[in-house]
Design a protein around this motif. Structure first.
Motif, PDB file in Angstrom:
ATOM      1  N   VAL A  30     -38.162 -20.344   9.204  1.00 10.30           N
ATOM      2  CA  VAL A  30     -36.966 -19.540   9.510  1.00 10.30           C
ATOM      3  C   VAL A  30     -35.977 -20.357  10.337  1.00 10.30           C
ATOM      4  O   VAL A  30     -34.760 -20.291  10.098  1.00 10.30           O
ATOM      5  CB  VAL A  30     -37.353 -18.245  10.254  1.00 10.30           C
ATOM      6  N   VAL A  33     -33.912 -22.615   8.242  1.00 11.96           N
ATOM      7  CA  VAL A  33     -32.847 -21.886   7.563  1.00 11.96           C
ATOM      8  C   VAL A  33     -31.717 -21.566   8.535  1.00 11.96           C
ATOM      9  O   VAL A  33     -30.530 -21.737   8.229  1.00 11.96           O
ATOM     10  CB  VAL A  33     -33.389 -20.589   6.932  1.00 11.96           C
ATOM     11  N   LEU A  34     -32.084 -21.094   9.728  1.00  8.40           N
ATOM     12  CA  LEU A  34     -31.074 -20.743  10.727  1.00  8.40           C
ATOM     13  C   LEU A  34     -30.262 -21.966  11.130  1.00  8.40           C
ATOM     14  O   LEU A  34     -29.049 -21.876  11.368  1.00  8.40           O
ATOM     15  CB  LEU A  34     -31.740 -20.126  11.956  1.00  8.40           C
ATOM     16  N   PHE A 225     -30.893 -20.232   2.897  1.00 12.24           N
ATOM     17  CA  PHE A 225     -32.180 -19.532   2.900  1.00 12.24           C
ATOM     18  C   PHE A 225     -33.017 -19.885   1.679  1.00 12.24           C
ATOM     19  O   PHE A 225     -34.210 -19.618   1.635  1.00 12.24           O
ATOM     20  CB  PHE A 225     -31.996 -18.014   3.023  1.00 12.24           C
ATOM     21  N   THR A 228     -36.501 -21.845   1.926  1.00 11.87           N
ATOM     22  CA  THR A 228     -37.855 -21.296   2.016  1.00 11.87           C
ATOM     23  C   THR A 228     -38.689 -21.659   0.796  1.00 11.87           C
ATOM     24  O   THR A 228     -39.901 -21.808   0.890  1.00 11.87           O
ATOM     25  CB  THR A 228     -37.805 -19.764   2.161  1.00 11.87           C
ATOM     26  N   ALA A 245     -40.638 -15.506   5.451  1.00 13.37           N
ATOM     27  CA  ALA A 245     -39.544 -16.312   5.998  1.00 13.37           C
ATOM     28  C   ALA A 245     -38.216 -15.958   5.339  1.00 13.37           C
ATOM     29  O   ALA A 245     -37.170 -15.936   6.011  1.00 13.37           O
ATOM     30  CB  ALA A 245     -39.850 -17.799   5.811  1.00 13.37           C
ATOM     31  N   THR A 246     -38.241 -15.683   4.046  1.00 19.65           N
ATOM     32  CA  THR A 246     -37.008 -15.334   3.329  1.00 19.65           C
ATOM     33  C   THR A 246     -36.405 -14.057   3.880  1.00 19.65           C
ATOM     34  O   THR A 246     -35.215 -14.006   4.238  1.00 19.65           O
ATOM     35  CB  THR A 246     -37.282 -15.175   1.826  1.00 19.65           C
ATOM     36  N   ALA A 249     -35.273 -14.479   7.523  1.00 16.92           N
ATOM     37  CA  ALA A 249     -34.066 -15.288   7.638  1.00 16.92           C
ATOM     38  C   ALA A 249     -32.826 -14.472   7.295  1.00 16.92           C
ATOM     39  O   ALA A 249     -31.826 -14.505   8.028  1.00 16.92           O
ATOM     40  CB  ALA A 249     -34.167 -16.515   6.724  1.00 16.92           C
ATOM     41  N   ILE A 253     -30.256 -13.536  10.250  1.00 15.07           N
ATOM     42  CA  ILE A 253     -28.902 -14.080  10.213  1.00 15.07           C
ATOM     43  C   ILE A 253     -27.877 -12.950  10.208  1.00 15.07           C
ATOM     44  O   ILE A 253     -26.895 -12.962  10.958  1.00 15.07           O
ATOM     45  CB  ILE A 253     -28.715 -14.990   8.978  1.00 15.07           C
TER      46      ILE A 253
END
Length: 487
Positions: A30, A33-34, A225, A228, A245-246, A249, A253
């Protein structure tokens, strides 16, 4: 005993040697992605632009985009379990629309992410140059030296095992999130509970001419994203880590930026925030932080903005390197780009190639005398359009894939039909908005719009033509395109 049986152990060993490896969990994935969305750079840079277009409707726009991308994630996650490849959108488009479209999508992804990432060197260079010379009273070093330095740092990190990048990104993201939360709390506390209530969620009007641009900028904050899935071979328990995680995220967000937009509105006032954003776009965040908590924390915010850009660039470089690696593994790009480091298990040659590309571009534009302020909006805008176009193509590919399977393997109608249809319609609308507003997206002229938009579509259709060439001249390579990775 046949030769296939005799060669099986050898093939298996080669496959294992040429696989990426890592040990990321849900939290680290995550944070990767962030980092792509660069929270502090978004709140300080992109969010004021969005407020300029949307005013008090910004939080609602973020929540709407979050809902739509959660629906997109339903099909995305389902597809990740059906197509267990580490090629990201490349694998998904190939599975749904065929190898030619898949290769075109891969070219969009590779060049899109390289373009997006190139916003960072000039932006970092200008920001750090100003901070060192003005705030610290240090030497006025030209921006391009800082740009080359950050490119070298991210390339070294991307060269190494993904776990090292993940740990660094996690640390930076926690610091960024902390300072934004301080801003949020201070903003909500400054004018009392009544100010918070007056800054409540306001829905945008579809007749508002600027809502399309606001929606477009908001969607751009969620890019990345897809990582992931790209890190499939480098996470623990991918079948559970990737879905968690998807969803985390996307929700994280969306809520994070919606609250930050709400904090801006609470501080400036619902009836004044749009005008303030128009008049002071560049310094809106820093001035608000200074007014709320003082100059020291504002200066800390500048330092964290600099590290935020580094984290964003590293995240993008890791993604671009893995697309290059996937294409090279399928022999669609030179095979040396598909080498895996024997110790770090990273796509080290592809990571080096991306870094060298950014360094050469920095040197070239410096020699040509192009101002860095011109470079980063064009790089970010044109790259974002390529990725957005790819997301739309992927949503359509997911729908086609599951429609074709319904005869032999019928599954949840919501996950495989309804959610993908909604995604196609939503991303199609956003793609249309991007095309209609492309000059604003890249901050350029009509001429630049024609050049970069033509180039973007040429990437996709060029990939299709290249795939047909491979099918005719190199069927062995064509057969490998978008192939399912061995688990």
């Amino acid at each position: 005993m046949n030769n296939t049986t005799l060669d099986a152990p050898k093939i298996s060993r080669q496959t294992q040697e040429n696989r990426l490896s890592g040990n990321m969990g849900v939290g680290e994935l995550v944070m990767n992605v962030l980092a792509f969305s660069s929270p502090l750079a978004t709140v300080a840079g992109t969010l004021p632009v969005l407020l300029m277009f949307s005013g008090q409707t910004a939080p609602a726009i973020y929540l709407l985009v979050t809902l739509m991308l959660l629906i997109f994630s339903v099909g995305f996650v389902k597809m990740s379990r059906s197509v267990q490849g580490a090629g990201g959108f490349y694998s998904f488009v190939t599975a749904g629309l065929g190898k030619p479209a898949g290769l075109g999508g891969a070219f969009l992804a590779l060049f899109g992410y390289i373009f997006i990432g190139f916003f960072a060197p000039p932006f970092f260079g200008v920001t750090l140059q100003g901070f060192v010379a003005t705030t610290l009273g240090g030497p006025d070093i030209p921006w391009y030296w800082y740009a080359l330095a950050i490119t070298a740092v991210t390339t070294i990190l991307a060269y190494n095992r993904i776990d090292l990048s993940a740990k660094l990104l996690t640390a930076i993201m926690l610091l960024e999130v902390a300072i934004i939360i301080v801003f949020d709390v201070a903003s909500f506390s400054a004018n009392g509970f009544e100010a918070v209530q007056s800054a409540g969620i306001t829905l945008p009007s579809i007749t508002d001419a600027t809502v399309g641009l606001a929606l477009l900028f908001a969607v751009g904050n969620f890019f990345g994203f897809e990582a992931t899935v790209i890190y499939r071979d480098e996470v623990k328990k991918p079948d559970t880590t990737i879905p968690r995680a998807t969803y985390l995220a996307v929700v994280g967000i969306g809520l994070f930026y919606a609250v930050a937009a709400w904090a801006f509105i609470a501080f400036f006032g619902a009836d004044k925030v749009q005008a303030e954003a128009e008049n002071n776009t560049v310094n809106l965040f820093s001035d608000a932080v200074t007014g709320l908590v003082g100059k020291i924390l504002s200066d800390v915010g500048v330092v964290l903005l600099i590290t935020s850009v580094l984290a964003c660039m590293l995240s993008i470089q890791n993604i671009a390197a893995r697309y290059s690696f996937a294409l090279a593994s399928d022999h669609a790009l030179p095979s040396f780009l598909g080498r895996v480091h024997p110790k770090h298990k990273s796509p080290y040659v592809s990571a080096l190639a991306v870094g060298i590309t950014w360094a050469v571009a920095t040197i070239l534009f410096t020699v040509l005398g192009v101002a860095p302020e011109v470079l980063y909006p064009i790089a970010s805008g044109s790259g974002s359009f390529a990725v957005l176009l790819l997301m739309f193509i992927t949503s359509f590919a997911v729908l086609v894939y599951f429609v074709r399977r319904r005869g032999s393997a019928p599954e949840s109608v919501w996950k495989t039909i309804i959610a993908p249809i909604i995604s196609v319609l939503f991303l199609g609308a956003v793609t249309y908005l991007a095309i209609a507003n492309y000059p604003e997206l890249i901050g350029g002229s009509e001429v630049l719009t024609i050049i970069f938009m033509t180039f973007t579509f040429a990437l996709f259709f060029g990939g299709i033509v290249y795939a047909f060439f491979l099918r005719s001249k190199r069927p062995d390579i064509y057969a490998r395109l978008g192939s399912k990775r061995i688990d």
